[in-house]
Write a protein that holds these residues in place. Structure first.
Motif, PDB file in Angstrom:
ATOM      1  N   LEU A  77      -6.009   2.824   6.066  1.00 11.35           N
ATOM      2  CA  LEU A  77      -4.827   2.536   5.051  1.00 11.35           C
ATOM      3  C   LEU A  77      -3.905   2.370   5.380  1.00 11.35           C
ATOM      4  O   LEU A  77      -2.787   1.491   4.945  1.00 11.35           O
ATOM      5  N   GLU A  78      -2.767   3.029   6.214  1.00  9.91           N
ATOM      6  CA  GLU A  78      -1.698   3.202   6.774  1.00  9.91           C
ATOM      7  C   GLU A  78      -1.408   1.929   7.526  1.00  9.91           C
ATOM      8  O   GLU A  78       0.000   1.630   7.820  1.00  9.91           O
ATOM      9  N   ASN A 114      -1.067  -0.964   5.438  1.00  9.81           N
ATOM     10  CA  ASN A 114       0.356  -0.222   4.466  1.00  9.81           C
ATOM     11  C   ASN A 114       1.827  -1.371   5.446  1.00  9.81           C
ATOM     12  O   ASN A 114       2.399  -1.738   4.919  1.00  9.81           O
ATOM     13  N   THR A 149       6.131   1.862   6.363  1.00  7.47           N
ATOM     14  CA  THR A 149       6.635   1.507   4.606  1.00  7.47           C
ATOM     15  C   THR A 149       8.183   1.939   4.735  1.00  7.47           C
ATOM     16  O   THR A 149       8.970   1.255   5.538  1.00  7.47           O
ATOM     17  N   THR A 177      -1.128  -2.417  -1.010  1.00  8.40           N
ATOM     18  CA  THR A 177      -2.101  -2.002   0.277  1.00  8.40           C
ATOM     19  C   THR A 177      -3.928  -1.874  -0.663  1.00  8.40           C
ATOM     20  O   THR A 177      -4.382  -2.037  -0.003  1.00  8.40           O
ATOM     21  N   ILE A 178      -2.945  -0.727  -1.499  1.00  6.53           N
ATOM     22  CA  ILE A 178      -4.035   0.720  -2.029  1.00  6.53           C
ATOM     23  C   ILE A 178      -5.085  -0.970  -2.861  1.00  6.53           C
ATOM     24  O   ILE A 178      -6.416  -1.388  -2.806  1.00  6.53           O
ATOM     25  N   ILE A 233       2.762   4.628   0.084  1.00  3.31           N
ATOM     26  CA  ILE A 233       1.899   3.655   0.440  1.00  3.31           C
ATOM     27  C   ILE A 233       2.452   2.260  -0.872  1.00  3.31           C
ATOM     28  O   ILE A 233       2.626   2.702  -1.642  1.00  3.31           O
ATOM     29  N   GLU A 234       2.022   1.189  -0.444  1.00  2.27           N
ATOM     30  CA  GLU A 234       2.462  -0.233  -1.524  1.00  2.27           C
ATOM     31  C   GLU A 234       1.149  -0.141  -2.210  1.00  2.27           C
ATOM     32  O   GLU A 234      -0.183  -0.525  -1.914  1.00  2.27           O
ATOM     33  N   LEU A 262      -0.551   8.850  -2.552  1.00  2.85           N
ATOM     34  CA  LEU A 262      -0.024   8.211  -1.843  1.00  2.85           C
ATOM     35  C   LEU A 262       1.380   7.018  -1.827  1.00  2.85           C
ATOM     36  O   LEU A 262       1.815   6.984  -1.080  1.00  2.85           O
ATOM     37  N   ARG A 263       1.812   7.068  -3.189  1.00  3.13           N
ATOM     38  CA  ARG A 263       2.611   6.198  -3.307  1.00  3.13           C
ATOM     39  C   ARG A 263       3.865   6.998  -2.709  1.00  3.13           C
ATOM     40  O   ARG A 263       4.830   6.892  -2.260  1.00  3.13           O
ATOM     41  N   TYR A 288      -7.044  -2.950   0.418  1.00  2.00           N
ATOM     42  CA  TYR A 288      -7.874  -2.057   0.788  1.00  2.00           C
ATOM     43  C   TYR A 288      -9.147  -1.631   0.306  1.00  2.00           C
ATOM     44  O   TYR A 288      -9.635  -1.802   0.768  1.00  2.00           O
TER      45      TYR A 288
END
Ligand code: GLU
Length: 455
Positions: free
Chosen positions: A317-318, A321, A359, A273-274, A269-270, A264-265, A277
């Protein structure tokens, strides 16, 4: 204290643990468990223990362990204390001796095939596949005979014939009838203690007050409650959270590979964000992309999670992000932009484009738009118009007002307005139909480059 005695959340100091097994990479499911433990302890002024469950020597690796530290660090989740199961075998041996002495541990000799056959017969008769305790009836001679055959015993914990119940912070009152659970194997026939006992010994000796984990552990908890009591440890408070499923409602585990944190990184993805979320998944409020860990701690309420399995949706998630990226300051991304080859990018550039990228790496595209080579999008019927527009490009003034002054002049000269006026300019200058405010972008593009793109 007995498990049946209700406990309130805060009548004890909060001490939790996150106990990953370094047998694989950390995925979103592990991250959620780590995060919720961390939020819970920080919200209640408690302590978090990081425990490496590394007793499985064949499958545990140093590389996986190091990656867990990196992933936790990346998420911003710290811990106050550390334990490693592989260094605690003497403690498990002592607990094993204690259980043997009190008659709660008994030797069994069935092979996996024999156990499987028993299960099949029970199921065929419509009975629950609970271990029949045949080994309890073995005579000393029969034990000798098995040993003489070369069979090494595995050891089961004899459950009390009493109901097991506890008040779960995630599931409410949980109840298991006696006879519905198999006596669990605690020690394998190679002498290795299994997770069921090592985890209880650790939770007991490290004074864990709250065990917060996925609902796949509920049956473990039922037997572990009796094990805590048999070993004279206080029974912790439990919180079992429903497991996440995929957007399609199916188990996540099948696609876990693609949901490893480090993947994910790599996808941009920040960590915020994770965290945001996962902290909100299954709760009633939605994150807006501004939350950092401090805000998540303030908002945290373990009772706020629903009982249904929350859906982990990569699209959501996106989308979150993108919102998180929109709020990132230039200072927080400067080094990453430089590492992506955008060392010359400045704050004005970042502020102009951050609302149009999903991103941080997406900035590369807009950097090429302002500072590099792109293919302008020019329709044949706009060529003459663009030539006119080029002739009216202001000379000297080159800031956020330029766009207004310029298009005002072009409008007067050509009679075009609205979309007819702006769209051909945007397409020629950026090569795209959508993007950041041109008034912010234009002054970042070199004037000669603008002229070149118009012709
Ligand atoms: N190492 C165990 C796991 O990863 C820990 C479970 C627990 O939290 O007790 O499943």
């Amino acid at each position: 204290m007995s498990a049946n005695e209700p406990r309130t959340l805060l009548d004890q100091a909060v001490r939790v643990r996150f106990a990953p097994s370094p047998t694989g990479r950390m995925h979103v499911g592990n991250a959620r468990t780590a995060l919720i433990n961390w939020l819970f302890t920080r919200a209640h002024g408690g302590e978090m223990l990081l425990r490496m469950d590394d007793t499985d020597a064949e499958r545990s690796t140093k590389e996986n362990e190091d990656q867990i530290y990196k992933d936790l660090d990346w998420l911003g989740l710290d811990w106050d204390d550390f334990a490693r199961q592989s260094a605690r075998h003497d403690r498990y041996d002592l607990a094993t001796d204690k259980l043997k002495a009190s008659g709660r541990l008994y030797a069994c000799y069935e092979t996996p095939e024999e156990l499987e056959l028993k299960r099949k017969i029970q199921l065929g008769q419509g009975r629950p596949p609970v271990y029949d305790r045949a080994a309890l009836d073995l005579s000393p001679e029969e034990h000798q005979a098995f040993l003489a055959e070369g069979r090494q015993p595995h050891w089961r914990f004899k459950l009390l014939d009493a109901p097991v119940a506890w008040d779960d912070l995630g599931r409410g009152h949980v109840h298991f009838e006696p006879g519905s659970l198999s006596d669990p194997v605690l020690i394998r026939n190679d002498g290795r203690p299994l997770y069921t006992i090592s985890s209880v010994v650790d939770d007991g000796e490290t004074r864990i007050s709250h065990v917060v984990r996925g609902e796949d552990h509920v049956v473990n908890t039922a037997v572990q409650v009796q094990l805590f009591e048999a070993l004279d440890f206080p029974v912790p408070t439990f919180a079992h959270l429903p497991l996440m499923v995929g957007a399609d409602g199916r188990a996540l585990s099948k696609r876990i590979g693609s949901l490893a944190l480090h993947d994910l990184r790599d996808q941009g993805i920040e960590p915020n964000t994770i965290n945001a979320y996962l902290a909100h998944l299954g709760a009633s409020i939605a994150p807006d992309g501004t939350e950092d860990l401090t805000a998540l701690v303030k908002r945290f309420d373990i009772a706020g999670y629903g009982r249904a399995s929350p859906r982990f949706d990569m699209k959501e998630l996106e989308a979150l992000n993108a919102k998180v990226v929109h709020h990132l300051s230039f200072d927080s991304v400067r080094n990453r932009l430089a590492a992506d080859g955008l060392a010359a990018a400045d704050e004005a550039f970042w502020n102009a484009i951050r609302g149009n990228v999903g991103t941080v790496a997406g900035a590369g595209h807009w950097w090429r738009v302002v500072a590099g080579e792109i293919e302008p999008l020019v329709a044949d019927e706009d060529r003459a118009f663009l030539k006119d527009a080029a002739a009216h490009l202001p000379d000297g003034l080159w800031d956020q007002d330029t766009w207004g002054v310029w298009t005002g002049a072009v409008k007067q000269a050509t009679g075009r307005k609205g979309k007819q006026l702006f769209m051909p300019l945007r397409r020629a200058l950026t090569g795209r139909e959508q993007g950041p405010d041109i008034k912010d972008l234009l002054p970042l593009i070199d004037r000669d480059r603008v002229l070149a793109r118009l012709s």
